[in-house]
Scaffold this motif. Structure first.
Motif, PDB file in Angstrom:
ATOM      1  N   ARG A   1      -6.948  -1.690   7.290  1.00 10.09           N
ATOM      2  CA  ARG A   1      -6.296  -1.325   8.550  1.00 10.09           C
ATOM      3  C   ARG A   1      -6.192  -2.532   9.490  1.00 10.09           C
ATOM      4  O   ARG A   1      -5.173  -2.718  10.153  1.00 10.09           O
TER       5      ARG A   1
ATOM      6  N   GLN B   1      -8.244   3.836  -0.253  1.00  6.25           N
ATOM      7  CA  GLN B   1      -7.978   3.710  -1.694  1.00  6.25           C
ATOM      8  C   GLN B   1      -7.638   2.273  -2.065  1.00  6.25           C
ATOM      9  O   GLN B   1      -8.134   1.749  -3.059  1.00  6.25           O
TER      10      GLN B   1
ATOM     11  N   ARG C   1       0.824  -1.206   0.000  1.00  4.85           N
ATOM     12  CA  ARG C   1       0.000   0.000   0.000  1.00  4.85           C
ATOM     13  C   ARG C   1       0.855   1.251   0.000  1.00  4.85           C
ATOM     14  O   ARG C   1       0.595   2.202  -0.750  1.00  4.85           O
ATOM     15  N   GLU C   2       1.910   1.247   0.786  1.00  6.88           N
ATOM     16  CA  GLU C   2       2.803   2.402   0.842  1.00  6.88           C
ATOM     17  C   GLU C   2       3.545   2.593  -0.478  1.00  6.88           C
ATOM     18  O   GLU C   2       3.723   3.720  -0.935  1.00  6.88           O
TER      19      GLU C   2
ATOM     20  N   SER D   1      -3.959   5.297   0.376  1.00  9.14           N
ATOM     21  CA  SER D   1      -4.496   5.223   1.737  1.00  9.14           C
ATOM     22  C   SER D   1      -5.163   3.859   1.900  1.00  9.14           C
ATOM     23  O   SER D   1      -5.430   3.176   0.895  1.00  9.14           O
TER      24      SER D   1
END
Length: 71
Positions: free
Chosen positions: A40, A27, A18-19, A24
């Protein structure tokens, strides 16, 4: 490998992907068909990531890498 290690490895894979994608949690979740809260929870190790979602994330990162090479 103990249970905690098995849960955290996919969590770390999700977070790193993701990073790299610059997304986010919301997203990334939208892109693969889950909520940002689910992303999360995966990253926190609260929920286990099903292999099908790991494959979707892998496909996204490969597509992103291909796009980056073309520009």
């Amino acid at each position: 490998m103990d249970e905690l290690t098995r849960q955290l490895k996919p969590a770390l894979q999700v977070q790193q992907a993701r990073e790299r994608l610059g997304m986010s949690p919301e997203q990334l979740g939208l892109a693969i068909g889950v909520s940002g809260n689910t992303v999360r929870r995966w990253e926190a190790g609260t929920y286990r990531v099903h292999w099908t979602f790991l494959k979707r994330i892998e496909a996204l990162t490969e597509a992103h890498a291909t796009e980056a090479k073309q520009t």
